[in-house]
Design a protein around this motif. Sequence first.
Motif, PDB file in Angstrom:
ATOM      1  N   THR A 133     -12.826  10.499  -3.594  1.00  0.00           N
ATOM      2  CA  THR A 133     -12.284  10.064  -2.303  1.00  0.00           C
ATOM      3  C   THR A 133     -11.031   9.226  -2.484  1.00  0.00           C
ATOM      4  N   TRP A 134     -11.046   8.326  -3.434  1.00  0.00           N
ATOM      5  CA  TRP A 134      -9.942   7.384  -3.616  1.00  0.00           C
ATOM      6  C   TRP A 134      -8.947   7.816  -4.679  1.00  0.00           C
ATOM      7  N   LEU A 135      -9.360   8.561  -5.681  1.00  0.00           N
ATOM      8  CA  LEU A 135      -8.449   9.004  -6.751  1.00  0.00           C
ATOM      9  C   LEU A 135      -8.560  10.520  -6.936  1.00  0.00           C
ATOM     10  N   PRO A 136      -8.234  11.294  -5.905  1.00  0.00           N
ATOM     11  CA  PRO A 136      -8.477  12.737  -5.950  1.00  0.00           C
ATOM     12  C   PRO A 136      -7.599  13.514  -6.928  1.00  0.00           C
ATOM     13  N   LYS A 137      -6.470  12.954  -7.335  1.00  0.00           N
ATOM     14  CA  LYS A 137      -5.535  13.684  -8.201  1.00  0.00           C
ATOM     15  C   LYS A 137      -5.550  13.212  -9.650  1.00  0.00           C
ATOM     16  N   LEU A 138      -6.420  12.267  -9.962  1.00  0.00           N
ATOM     17  CA  LEU A 138      -6.455  11.700 -11.310  1.00  0.00           C
ATOM     18  C   LEU A 138      -6.777  12.771 -12.347  1.00  0.00           C
ATOM     19  N   THR A 139      -5.904  12.928 -13.337  1.00  0.00           N
ATOM     20  CA  THR A 139      -6.129  13.914 -14.398  1.00  0.00           C
ATOM     21  C   THR A 139      -6.354  13.247 -15.751  1.00  0.00           C
ATOM     22  N   TYR A 140      -5.924  11.990 -15.905  1.00  0.00           N
ATOM     23  CA  TYR A 140      -6.043  11.316 -17.200  1.00  0.00           C
ATOM     24  C   TYR A 140      -6.404   9.855 -16.971  1.00  0.00           C
ATOM     25  N   LEU A 141      -7.459   9.420 -17.610  1.00  0.00           N
ATOM     26  CA  LEU A 141      -7.906   8.034 -17.542  1.00  0.00           C
ATOM     27  C   LEU A 141      -8.225   7.578 -18.953  1.00  0.00           C
ATOM     28  N   ASP A 142      -7.557   6.513 -19.392  1.00  0.00           N
ATOM     29  CA  ASP A 142      -7.798   5.974 -20.739  1.00  0.00           C
ATOM     30  C   ASP A 142      -8.396   4.583 -20.601  1.00  0.00           C
ATOM     31  N   VAL A 143      -9.639   4.421 -21.014  1.00  0.00           N
ATOM     32  CA  VAL A 143     -10.326   3.128 -20.945  1.00  0.00           C
ATOM     33  C   VAL A 143     -10.814   2.681 -22.332  1.00  0.00           C
ATOM     34  N   SER A 186       0.831  -1.207   0.000  1.00  0.00           N
ATOM     35  CA  SER A 186       0.000   0.000   0.000  1.00  0.00           C
ATOM     36  C   SER A 186       0.862   1.252   0.000  1.00  0.00           C
ATOM     37  N   THR A 187       1.991   1.201   0.694  1.00  0.00           N
ATOM     38  CA  THR A 187       2.896   2.347   0.733  1.00  0.00           C
ATOM     39  C   THR A 187       3.448   2.632  -0.653  1.00  0.00           C
ATOM     40  N   ASP A 188       3.818   1.594  -1.384  1.00  0.00           N
ATOM     41  CA  ASP A 188       4.306   1.769  -2.752  1.00  0.00           C
ATOM     42  C   ASP A 188       3.259   2.470  -3.609  1.00  0.00           C
ATOM     43  N   LEU A 189       2.031   2.079  -3.480  1.00  0.00           N
ATOM     44  CA  LEU A 189       0.958   2.622  -4.309  1.00  0.00           C
ATOM     45  C   LEU A 189       0.578   4.048  -3.920  1.00  0.00           C
ATOM     46  N   SER A 190       0.774   4.413  -2.674  1.00  0.00           N
ATOM     47  CA  SER A 190       0.378   5.755  -2.241  1.00  0.00           C
ATOM     48  C   SER A 190       1.217   6.841  -2.904  1.00  0.00           C
ATOM     49  N   THR A 191       2.399   6.512  -3.367  1.00  0.00           N
ATOM     50  CA  THR A 191       3.266   7.496  -4.023  1.00  0.00           C
ATOM     51  C   THR A 191       3.258   7.359  -5.547  1.00  0.00           C
ATOM     52  N   LEU A 192       2.532   6.395  -6.059  1.00  0.00           N
ATOM     53  CA  LEU A 192       2.470   6.153  -7.497  1.00  0.00           C
ATOM     54  C   LEU A 192       1.737   7.282  -8.207  1.00  0.00           C
ATOM     55  N   MET A 193       2.323   7.790  -9.299  1.00  0.00           N
ATOM     56  CA  MET A 193       1.697   8.893 -10.028  1.00  0.00           C
ATOM     57  C   MET A 193       1.214   8.494 -11.421  1.00  0.00           C
ATOM     58  N   HIS A 194       1.846   7.522 -12.047  1.00  0.00           N
ATOM     59  CA  HIS A 194       1.509   7.116 -13.414  1.00  0.00           C
ATOM     60  C   HIS A 194       1.540   5.587 -13.459  1.00  0.00           C
ATOM     61  N   ARG A 218      -6.963   0.985  -4.876  1.00  0.00           N
ATOM     62  CA  ARG A 218      -7.692   1.846  -3.945  1.00  0.00           C
ATOM     63  C   ARG A 218      -6.708   2.695  -3.133  1.00  0.00           C
ATOM     64  N   ASN A 219      -5.491   2.207  -2.967  1.00  0.00           N
ATOM     65  CA  ASN A 219      -4.475   2.899  -2.164  1.00  0.00           C
ATOM     66  C   ASN A 219      -3.620   3.861  -2.977  1.00  0.00           C
ATOM     67  N   ALA A 220      -3.894   4.016  -4.252  1.00  0.00           N
ATOM     68  CA  ALA A 220      -3.080   4.869  -5.131  1.00  0.00           C
ATOM     69  C   ALA A 220      -3.629   6.289  -5.164  1.00  0.00           C
ATOM     70  N   LYS A 221      -3.696   6.925  -4.019  1.00  0.00           N
ATOM     71  CA  LYS A 221      -4.329   8.249  -3.919  1.00  0.00           C
ATOM     72  C   LYS A 221      -3.554   9.358  -4.611  1.00  0.00           C
ATOM     73  N   GLY A 222      -2.295   9.136  -4.945  1.00  0.00           N
ATOM     74  CA  GLY A 222      -1.507  10.139  -5.658  1.00  0.00           C
ATOM     75  C   GLY A 222      -1.532   9.949  -7.163  1.00  0.00           C
ATOM     76  N   LEU A 223      -2.262   8.935  -7.627  1.00  0.00           N
ATOM     77  CA  LEU A 223      -2.282   8.596  -9.044  1.00  0.00           C
ATOM     78  C   LEU A 223      -2.849   9.732  -9.890  1.00  0.00           C
ATOM     79  N   ARG A 224      -2.101  10.130 -10.910  1.00  0.00           N
ATOM     80  CA  ARG A 224      -2.528  11.199 -11.822  1.00  0.00           C
ATOM     81  C   ARG A 224      -2.906  10.657 -13.199  1.00  0.00           C
TER      82      ARG A 224
END
Length: 86
Positions: A57-67, A8-16, A32-38
Amino acid sequence: AWPASVTSTDLSTLMHLNLSACKLQTIPEALRNAKGLRVLQLQDNMLGALPDFFSPTWLPKLTYLDVRRNDLRSLPLALGEIRSLN
């Protein structure tokens, strides 16, 4: 399967994160723990739905999502509430 060595710690700092063309049918709950994910790239998988934790709540910094090129039938309503998402 999601690698057990990823904490979870690894994922909390993940950005991309690029999980494109990984043949995913579901999103790993650990995200769910990737709160820094952009940036999250999920294109070219076999996803039928996105989990409910795709929200401000869980992805507050997400700027780009490709699905693109998945089997999505619907999107979580909360996804539209992520103000940073373009």
